[in-house]
Design an enzyme around this catalytic site. Structure first.
Site, PDB file in Angstrom:
ATOM      1  N   VAL A 173       0.848  -1.190   0.000  1.00  0.00           N
ATOM      2  CA  VAL A 173       0.000   0.000   0.000  1.00  0.00           C
ATOM      3  C   VAL A 173       0.885   1.242   0.000  1.00  0.00           C
ATOM      4  O   VAL A 173       1.679   1.453   0.921  1.00  0.00           O
ATOM      5  CB  VAL A 173      -0.932   0.028   1.216  1.00  0.00           C
ATOM      6  N   LYS A 174       0.737   2.057  -1.032  1.00  0.00           N
ATOM      7  CA  LYS A 174       1.521   3.278  -1.115  1.00  0.00           C
ATOM      8  C   LYS A 174       0.884   4.360  -0.238  1.00  0.00           C
ATOM      9  O   LYS A 174      -0.293   4.672  -0.372  1.00  0.00           O
ATOM     10  CB  LYS A 174       1.614   3.762  -2.565  1.00  0.00           C
ATOM     11  N   ILE A 175       1.706   4.902   0.639  1.00  0.00           N
ATOM     12  CA  ILE A 175       1.299   5.993   1.517  1.00  0.00           C
ATOM     13  C   ILE A 175       2.231   7.166   1.252  1.00  0.00           C
ATOM     14  O   ILE A 175       3.460   7.022   1.335  1.00  0.00           O
ATOM     15  CB  ILE A 175       1.419   5.595   3.011  1.00  0.00           C
TER      16      ILE A 175
END
Length: 238
Positions: free
Chosen positions: A92-94
């Protein structure tokens, strides 16, 4: 001479065009995939989850990153948990901050300790790398994406920064460093030289993989032939 066989850095495809992603999935040189909301918008995607699940039906055994698109940290967390549930290979890109410049360090640290694989993105400074890597230590497998291409766009050489970042994350075996937003194929070998674990590249750059180690004399002749062919096709006269 640069040789693909000498590379230790893993190459990930960066894009959101389904046909291109599936074609590259058949290429063993491509070890993973990344996306982001801008790439998805440019690809005309309207159904975020539908697109992701469709891709994951095929790409289920290589790392693939999907990005949250909220600006509030509590909503980012909700989206991150949902995205992570789509597959074991999902990161998950944050973003390293929200649009107000507030750091996401606490969020990524919490998600990592909960077992969510995160890809912290849009980093450009070593202080950001230091803070994020400390927050991720001991957690789930994670990526830190430094936008080396954007560093280069400012007239700065990204190589020393990336080399220093490799050293900063060395004490944390759960973290891999990504050289993001490369501008040319040479960046693949620069990333490899400094020990960067991964480099992402768009399809335009990946098309150049077949040029690795190409004979320069032959390439010169091909260039001359291209100019001549285009002049003939244009019907130029003097």
């Amino acid at each position: 001479m640069n040789s693909f066989g000498d590379l230790k850095t893993k190459i990930f495809s960066d894009g959101a065009d389904k046909a291109t992603m599936l074609r590259l999935y058949d290429d063993p040189r491509i070890r993973g995939f990344t996306t982001n909301p801008t790439l998805m918008r440019n690809a005309g995607i309207k159904d975020y989850e539908g697109f992701a699940r469709d891709i994951l039906a095929t790409i289920h055994d290589r790392s693939i990153s999907f990005e949250v698109f909220a600006d509030d940290f509590s909503e980012m967390e909700r989206q991150a948990r949902k995205i992570a549930s789509w597959g074991e290979n999902v990161y998950v890109k944050i973003p390293v901050t929200n649009t107000q410049g507030q750091t996401s360090v606490n969020l990524v640290g919490r998600l990592s300790r909960l077992g969510v694989k995160v890809n912290v993105t849009a980093l450009l400074t070593l202080s950001q790398v230091r803070d994020v890597s400390f927050a991720l230590k001991g957690g789930a497998p994670a990526y830190i994406s430094i936008f080396a291409g954007r560093i280069a766009d400012t007239g700065r050489d990204p190589v020393p920064i990336m080399a220093a970042a490799v050293e900063l994350i060395a004490p944390y075996p759960n973290i891999e460093l990504i050289w993001a937003s490369p501008r040319e194929l040479l960046n693949v070998f620069q990333a490899n030289a400094v020990g960067c674990h991964i480099i992402t590249a768009t399809s335009d750059i990946l098309k150049k993989l077949n040029l690795i180690s190409k004979d320069l004399g032959e390439y010169s002749l091909e260039t001359v032939k291209m100019f001549y062919h285009d002049a003939v096709q244009s019907g130029f006269v003097l």
